[in-house]
Motif scaffolding. Structure first.
Motif, mmCIF file in Angstrom:
data_model
loop_
_atom_site.group_PDB
_atom_site.id
_atom_site.type_symbol
_atom_site.label_atom_id
_atom_site.label_comp_id
_atom_site.label_asym_id
_atom_site.label_seq_id
_atom_site.Cartn_x
_atom_site.Cartn_y
_atom_site.Cartn_z
ATOM 1 N N TYR A 177 -14.757 -67.869 -54.524
ATOM 2 C CA TYR A 177 -13.208 -68.504 -55.056
ATOM 3 C C TYR A 177 -12.380 -67.603 -56.526
ATOM 4 C CZ TYR A 177 -12.465 -72.637 -52.438
ATOM 5 O OH TYR A 177 -13.249 -73.387 -51.641
ATOM 6 N N GLN A 179 -10.093 -69.485 -59.628
ATOM 7 C CA GLN A 179 -8.806 -70.471 -59.870
ATOM 8 C C GLN A 179 -8.780 -71.787 -58.766
ATOM 9 O OE1 GLN A 179 -5.761 -68.232 -61.946
ATOM 10 N NE2 GLN A 179 -6.539 -67.414 -63.352
ATOM 11 N N ASP A 180 -10.063 -72.084 -58.526
ATOM 12 C CA ASP A 180 -10.140 -73.043 -57.132
ATOM 13 C C ASP A 180 -9.764 -72.920 -56.053
ATOM 14 O OD1 ASP A 180 -12.006 -74.888 -58.644
ATOM 15 O OD2 ASP A 180 -9.824 -75.622 -59.728
ATOM 16 N N LYS A 181 -9.148 -70.896 -55.787
ATOM 17 C CA LYS A 181 -8.653 -70.860 -54.488
ATOM 18 C C LYS A 181 -9.647 -69.827 -53.359
ATOM 19 C CE LYS A 181 -4.259 -71.415 -56.682
ATOM 20 N NZ LYS A 181 -2.696 -70.241 -57.013
ATOM 21 N N LYS A 182 -9.672 -69.953 -52.812
ATOM 22 C CA LYS A 182 -10.743 -68.989 -52.111
ATOM 23 C C LYS A 182 -9.651 -68.083 -51.077
ATOM 24 C CE LYS A 182 -12.406 -68.831 -47.374
ATOM 25 N NZ LYS A 182 -13.487 -69.962 -46.311
ATOM 26 N N ASN A 212 -0.662 -65.691 -48.857
ATOM 27 C CA ASN A 212 -1.182 -67.745 -48.734
ATOM 28 C C ASN A 212 -1.342 -68.646 -47.969
ATOM 29 O OD1 ASN A 212 -1.984 -66.095 -50.953
ATOM 30 N ND2 ASN A 212 -0.803 -67.406 -52.594
ATOM 31 N N ASP A 213 -0.827 -68.938 -46.904
ATOM 32 C CA ASP A 213 -0.763 -69.860 -45.888
ATOM 33 C C ASP A 213 -0.862 -69.197 -44.686
ATOM 34 O OD1 ASP A 213 1.434 -68.504 -45.245
ATOM 35 O OD2 ASP A 213 3.133 -69.582 -44.934
ATOM 36 N N GLN A 219 -6.544 -75.516 -47.895
ATOM 37 C CA GLN A 219 -7.086 -74.851 -48.247
ATOM 38 C C GLN A 219 -6.141 -73.807 -49.200
ATOM 39 O OE1 GLN A 219 -10.935 -73.713 -46.797
ATOM 40 N NE2 GLN A 219 -11.493 -73.741 -49.059
ATOM 41 N N PRO A 220 -5.871 -73.720 -50.666
ATOM 42 C CA PRO A 220 -5.643 -72.865 -51.612
ATOM 43 C C PRO A 220 -6.205 -71.683 -51.457
ATOM 44 C CG PRO A 220 -5.915 -75.139 -53.015
ATOM 45 C CD PRO A 220 -6.031 -75.686 -51.456
ATOM 46 N N TRP A 221 -5.765 -70.141 -50.945
ATOM 47 C CA TRP A 221 -5.580 -69.635 -50.838
ATOM 48 C C TRP A 221 -4.879 -67.910 -52.404
ATOM 49 C CZ3 TRP A 221 -9.025 -66.227 -47.539
ATOM 50 C CH2 TRP A 221 -9.367 -67.242 -46.660
ATOM 51 N N THR A 222 -6.288 -66.944 -52.405
ATOM 52 C CA THR A 222 -5.357 -65.966 -53.856
ATOM 53 C C THR A 222 -5.943 -64.610 -52.268
ATOM 54 O OG1 THR A 222 -5.289 -65.796 -55.621
ATOM 55 C CG2 THR A 222 -7.193 -66.110 -54.595
ATOM 56 N N SER A 314 -16.055 -80.438 -52.072
ATOM 57 C CA SER A 314 -14.672 -80.583 -51.996
ATOM 58 C C SER A 314 -14.930 -80.762 -53.586
ATOM 59 C CB SER A 314 -13.763 -81.618 -51.945
ATOM 60 O OG SER A 314 -13.906 -82.818 -51.295
#
Length: 319
Positions: A177, A179-182, A212-213, A219-222, A314
């Motif tokens: 992760y 900043q809380d993004k996978k 990201n999508d 789930q948020p991605w980076t 989560s």
């Protein structure tokens, strides 16, 4: 691989990010402009953005650095297969376990059947990410593989820190992760019999510059390009990760989880935060307190400190 040879040749030309005419590509490859157009559509089906402008030709949305077998081989000490287009790097190794040397690696540019945990699809567009799998023979057997995905996560983050990429954290038991993004996922698959060595295939998919999508989930991605604020040399990154995995797995065979607990807890994305652990229809809420030497997650609940070896974490505040 022969059926993909022309597409791969076209991509190697387009990789510079400049315009190339259909006629020029056809002349280089000994095919017609119509055939070039057909192969471009096939490349687009791999998830590659190829633009066509009348009078200029074809161009990638951005330059693309392709993985290089020779460069990688010079940087690592384990057997390597680079297969640009594949079903699944994990599956490729699983089907060849009896012929593999421990530490053998498979890399790909594109997976048509990539998968994550619990059989989930792992979208794997061409050249955007890193798709890497390593085979490891664990003499301690299947029971000794407990917590192995945690060891792999530590190895990957520490390797990236050596490259100057900071701020990447771990989500128990198998995700990276920022900043809380996978950023990346790890999948360990194993086979073996009681009393004998375990055969492990350790797969990792890392988002380098994918939208990201793209994974099609909420789930948020980076991406690593976002994290590092620059494009990363894919060959250097792959080599560093392969070398780090080999070293960590060798250490794990000698020390087990003991040498990794403190290192993992330093990188725990959820340490001392309120979480929810979901195990089928059951949910446990509490404060995350890291992991123990068995690789179990520790959760402080009203009933005290509890340990769990399965489930999905989560953040409570995101629910």
């Amino acid at each position: 691989m022969k059926e993909h040879a022309i597409k791969l040749s076209i991509l190697s030309v387009l990789a510079d990010g400049s315009f190339h005419s259909g006629e020029g590509l056809g002349e280089q490859l000994g095919i017609s402009r119509a055939a070039v157009s057909k192969h471009i559509k096939g490349i687009q089906a791999w998830g590659v953005d190829v633009f066509s402008v009348q009078g200029k030709g074809y161009k990638l949305a951005a330059p693309m650095q392709l993985l290089d077998q020779n460069e990688l081989t010079q940087r690592i000490n384990v057997p390597l297969e680079l297969i640009p287009v594949i079903g699944s790097t994990n599956q490729h190794l699983l089907e060849r376990i009896s012929h593999l040397q421990s530490g053998s690696v498979c890399l790909a540019e594109y997976q048509s059947q990539g998968r994550g945990r619990r059989g989930r699809e792992w979208v794997s567009p061409f050249g955007c990410n890193l798709y890497l799998s390593m085979y490891w023979r664990l003499e301690a057997g299947m029971a000794g593989a407990m917590g192995l995905s945690l060891v792999v996560g530590v190895a990957i983050v520490e390797a990236m820190e050596k490259l100057g990429i900071s701020g990447i954290k771990l989500k128990w038991p198998n995700d990276l992760y920022f900043q809380d993004k996978k950023l990346a996922g790890i999948l360990v698959e194993m086979s073996g019999q009681a009393g004998s060595a375990a055969h492990l295939v350790i797969g990792m998919g890392m988002n380098l510059r994918m939208a990201n999508d793209t994974q099609g989930i909420t789930q948020p991605w980076t991406s690593l390009a976002e994290v590092a604020q620059e494009d990363i040399d894919r060959n250097q990154l792959a080599a560093e990760l392969i070398n780090a995995l080999e070293a960590a797995l060798t250490e794990y065979e000698m020390t087990g989880m003991q040498g990794f607990v403190e290192r993992w807890n330093r990188l725990d994305n959820f340490l001392n935060r309120e979480i929810r652990l979901i195990m089928g229809n059951r949910e446990v809420e509490g404060i995350s307190r890291g992991i123990n030497e068995q690789g179990a997650v520790l959760i402080e609940t009203p009933a005290g400190l509890e340990t769990y070896i399965g489930g999905e974490i989560s953040l409570r505040k995101l629910e």
